[in-house]
Motif scaffolding. Structure first.
Motif, mmCIF file in Angstrom:
data_model
loop_
_atom_site.group_PDB
_atom_site.id
_atom_site.type_symbol
_atom_site.label_atom_id
_atom_site.label_comp_id
_atom_site.label_asym_id
_atom_site.label_seq_id
_atom_site.Cartn_x
_atom_site.Cartn_y
_atom_site.Cartn_z
ATOM 1 N N GLN A 158 -4.985 -2.890 -5.746
ATOM 2 C CA GLN A 158 -3.998 -3.791 -5.148
ATOM 3 C C GLN A 158 -3.412 -4.729 -6.203
ATOM 4 O OE1 GLN A 158 -5.102 -5.662 -1.355
ATOM 5 N NE2 GLN A 158 -4.333 -7.593 -2.176
ATOM 6 N N LEU A 169 -7.666 -2.566 10.303
ATOM 7 C CA LEU A 169 -7.563 -3.793 9.523
ATOM 8 C C LEU A 169 -7.584 -4.998 10.455
ATOM 9 C CD1 LEU A 169 -7.006 -4.213 6.420
ATOM 10 C CD2 LEU A 169 -4.653 -4.687 7.080
ATOM 11 N N ASN A 170 -8.385 -6.000 10.125
ATOM 12 C CA ASN A 170 -8.351 -7.243 10.888
ATOM 13 C C ASN A 170 -7.163 -8.070 10.399
ATOM 14 O OD1 ASN A 170 -8.597 -9.887 11.731
ATOM 15 N ND2 ASN A 170 -10.846 -9.794 11.783
ATOM 16 N N LEU A 171 -6.132 -8.125 11.255
ATOM 17 C CA LEU A 171 -4.878 -8.739 10.803
ATOM 18 C C LEU A 171 -4.966 -10.262 10.717
ATOM 19 C CD1 LEU A 171 -2.445 -6.397 12.733
ATOM 20 C CD2 LEU A 171 -2.780 -6.478 10.259
ATOM 21 N N GLY A 228 -0.465 -14.156 2.386
ATOM 22 C CA GLY A 228 -1.372 -13.066 2.073
ATOM 23 C C GLY A 228 -0.671 -11.896 1.415
ATOM 24 N N PHE A 229 -1.477 -10.877 1.069
ATOM 25 C CA PHE A 229 -0.892 -9.664 0.489
ATOM 26 C C PHE A 229 -0.111 -8.907 1.557
ATOM 27 C CE2 PHE A 229 -1.187 -5.043 -0.129
ATOM 28 C CZ PHE A 229 -0.525 -4.912 -1.339
ATOM 29 N N TYR A 230 -0.659 -8.822 2.760
ATOM 30 C CA TYR A 230 -0.006 -7.998 3.787
ATOM 31 C C TYR A 230 1.246 -8.660 4.333
ATOM 32 C CZ TYR A 230 -3.531 -4.448 3.583
ATOM 33 O OH TYR A 230 -4.310 -3.419 3.145
ATOM 34 N N ARG A 283 0.874 -1.170 0.000
ATOM 35 C CA ARG A 283 0.000 0.000 0.000
ATOM 36 C C ARG A 283 0.912 1.220 0.000
ATOM 37 N NH1 ARG A 283 -3.745 -0.974 4.989
ATOM 38 N NH2 ARG A 283 -2.400 0.676 5.741
ATOM 39 N N ASN A 289 1.294 -15.094 -2.999
ATOM 40 C CA ASN A 289 -0.149 -15.129 -2.829
ATOM 41 C C ASN A 289 -0.827 -15.839 -4.002
ATOM 42 O OD1 ASN A 289 -2.895 -13.168 -3.315
ATOM 43 N ND2 ASN A 289 -2.627 -14.198 -1.352
ATOM 44 N N ASN A 316 -7.633 -11.835 9.288
ATOM 45 C CA ASN A 316 -8.143 -12.079 7.939
ATOM 46 C C ASN A 316 -7.161 -11.607 6.873
ATOM 47 O OD1 ASN A 316 -10.391 -12.972 9.248
ATOM 48 N ND2 ASN A 316 -11.522 -11.047 8.999
ATOM 49 N N HIS A 317 -6.557 -10.443 7.151
ATOM 50 C CA HIS A 317 -5.601 -9.900 6.179
ATOM 51 C C HIS A 317 -4.197 -10.288 6.613
ATOM 52 C CE1 HIS A 317 -8.585 -7.498 4.009
ATOM 53 N NE2 HIS A 317 -9.168 -7.378 5.188
ATOM 54 N N TYR A 319 -2.257 -0.066 10.467
ATOM 55 C CA TYR A 319 -3.243 -1.144 10.354
ATOM 56 C C TYR A 319 -4.360 -1.034 11.386
ATOM 57 C CZ TYR A 319 0.839 -2.648 7.788
ATOM 58 O OH TYR A 319 1.897 -2.679 6.931
#
Ligand code: HEM
Lengths: 205, 334
Positions: B262, B328-330, B276-278, B209, B268, B332-333, B325
């Protein structure tokens, strides 16, 4: 067909020599491995190196053990069968070192982590089941026990076939992306099991 | 820049650098080969065995000294240089940790072009010399946490990605930054063969990001241990995002693009349930096949090094980056 030399070496001596070769070829790499690892001469991550070396070593020894009977039958070299137990015991021994490496050097005696890894990671669960079966086979390979067990001994030791399958799964699941090597091992494993197809068929008839 | 390190991250004194006793794994395996039996019993199908026990070490890639301001952080015990340059995940050169060092020494980094494009007012290209001259260089001693649960401490040389981004002047539509590794199957055997390259689709791509990319910790690295990067570590220029798993820190970059959306990222694509992406370092979210709660810190000491330490959220850089973050729900992400 038989080389002349065979005339002069008694079967008993042949077995003795073979066993000596097995002892040396199984033990020297282990000593060398740990010597290097303790002195930090095994690359950047000696822990990964010893886990992989003993894991592959155990699998190789298991497969060699399974090759003995077909080779002995095919080439009529009955005395080879006398090396099966030793070979199997070294496979077990490498497997034990493999587990010990994981416990002592990977998780470093963090038993909480050790057990959570065993229960949460299917590839490790499968590895442990294989190793526990190997323990049973190793213990029952003691001559006295073997004799007492009679026919049930052979039945029990048929678990060898299950063990190689479990180890092949363990190996396949343990790699991150490139599965070439585990697939090669799968092919060898299935080939060796295929040679026993008549035996498997008879179980179901 | 001063980076605070919490006590739990320090190692005890048993990890003293002693490079004399260290030899590359390749050499060790070679010597094992002489034992004969070793080759029979182990790694019979591995690349080490195929490498041939008698061939000479290939000529090593030439690195040059860099001018930079030092990082005076003395708290972290650095991983020896020899380990940093011999234990690499760079599948473009093979999937074994030792492959990149073995196979990348002939890699050609000059000439090189790094192109900035996409949603920005000043798209431009950096040439090889610009990489080390366009911005003042500084040393940053960072922890590097691999997703495979090992870590190192690496003295990088580089400049903040933010400086480069400011020069490109992204417009208001730029929400993400995409990165791309060189695609050159002639030089990178892993790109030429699916088997060597571990089944990864090349070129390797990564993304951040834009606020992550602008964070002062995010570094464009051109060197380590005072010299330009060796190829196995991502020469001539790579990304370093110290609070994310190592695979985010893409190597040998030729393209940086500003995007509205994104971008896809290599691991990924390969295994979306695992990477994941993060990819923020997070001890509470396990990889499906291993725990991320702790890690083995690679320094020195051989097999007996007690080097398992707790993994910290954001790899210990939470103070600097956790605010990115907030919403952001870390879990899930991941
Ligand atoms: C309690 C039992 C076991 C545990 C905890 C265990 C653990 C492990 C671990 C952690 C790895 C490394 C995965 C990686 O990071 O790449 C591994 C790989 C492996 N294990 Fe096991 N294992 C067990 C039993 C066995 C047994 C009984 C065998 C064979 C007889 C075996 C053969 C292998 C092989 C061939 C590999 C792959 C090595 C390589 O990639 O080079 N394992 N095991």
């Amino acid at each position: 067909m038989v080389p002349k030399l065979n005339f002069y070496i008694k079967v008993k001596d042949k077995v003795l020599w073979l066993k000596l070769v097995i002892h040396v070829s199984a033990l020297i790499p282990l000593v060398n491995l740990y010597f290097k690892a303790f002195n930090d001469q095994l690359g950047a991550d000696p822990v990964e190196a010893v886990i992989h070396f003993t894991g592959i070593g155990a699998f190789n020894l298991l497969l060699i053990t399974l090759m003995i009977t077909p080779i002995a039958k095919r080439f009529k070299l009955g005395y080879l069968l006398k090396t099966r137990r030793l070979m199997g015991l070294y496979a077990f021994c490498y497997g034990l070192f493999h587990l010990f490496n994981f416990l002592a050097f990977e998780v470093q005696f963090d038993f909480y982590l050790f057990f959570s890894e065993i229960f949460e990671r299917p590839y490790i669960t499968v590895g442990l089941v294989a190793l526990l079966l190997l323990v049973v086979l190793a213990v029952t390979s003691i001559s006295v026990i073997k004799r007492k067990m009679g026919r049930r001994w052979q039945q029990l030791h048929n678990f060898n076939y299950l063990i190689v399958l479990l180890v092949a799964i363990h190996f396949y699941w343990s790699v991150k992306s490139d599965v070439t090597e585990p697939i090669i091992y799968w092919v060898i494993t299935l080939f060796l099991l295929r040679l026993r197809i008549d035996k498997f068929k008879s179980w179901f008839n | 820049m001063l980076i605070k390190i919490s006590k739990s991250n320090q190692l005890n004194e048993n990890s003293v650098t002693d490079e004399n006793i260290y030899h590359s794994r390749r050499k060790a395996i070679k010597q094992m080969g002489f034992m004969g039996a070793g080759a029979l019993l182990a790694s019979s199908f591995s690349n080490q065995a195929q490498a041939g026990f008698f061939d000479d070490e290939p000529e090593t890639f030439k690195t040059t000294k860099l001018n930079f301001t030092s990082d005076n952080n003395k708290e972290l015990i650095k991983t020896p240089e020899k380990k940093i340059i011999s234990h690499n995940n760079f599948y473009e050169f093979g999937t074994n940790k030792t492959d990149p060092q073995e196979k990348a020494q002939q890699f050609n980094t000059n000439p090189w072009q790094l192109t900035l494009s996409g949603e920005c007012d000043n798209p431009h290209t950096l040439d090889y010399d610009d990489l080390t001259k366009a911005f003042p260089l500084e040393e940053r001693i960072y922890r590097m946490r691999c997703v495979e649960a090992w870590s190192m401490v690496i003295p990088w040389i580089g400049f903040p990605l933010a400086s480069l981004i400011k020069k490109a002047a992204p417009n208001s539509k730029a929400k993400y930054v995409a990165f791309e590794t060189l695609y050159d199957p002639k030089q990178m055997p892993g790109q030429a063969s699916r088997r060597v390259g571990g089944g990864v689709k090349y070129p390797y791509v990564e993304g951040l990001r834009i606020d992550e990319a602008m964070n002062p910790l995010t570094l464009m690295s051109v060197g380590l241990y005072g010299k330009t990067l060796p190829p196995q570590n991502g020469a001539p220029i790579r990304l370093v995002v110290p609070w994310k798993y190592g695979f985010k820190s893409i190597k040998s970059i030729v393209g940086i693009k500003f995007l509205t959306h994104q971008p896809p990222t290599t691991w990924n694509i390969l295994a979306p349930k695992e990477y994941g992406f993060y990819a923020n370092v997070n001890p509470e979210v396990s990889h499906p096949r291993w725990s991320q709660a702790s890690e083995r810190r690679i320094t020195t000491g051989g097999l007996f090094a007690r080097n398992r330490i707790a993994t910290l959220p954001f790899n210990g850089y939470g103070e600097e980056v956790a605010s990115l973050y907030k919403n952001l729900n870390l879990k899930n992400h991941f």
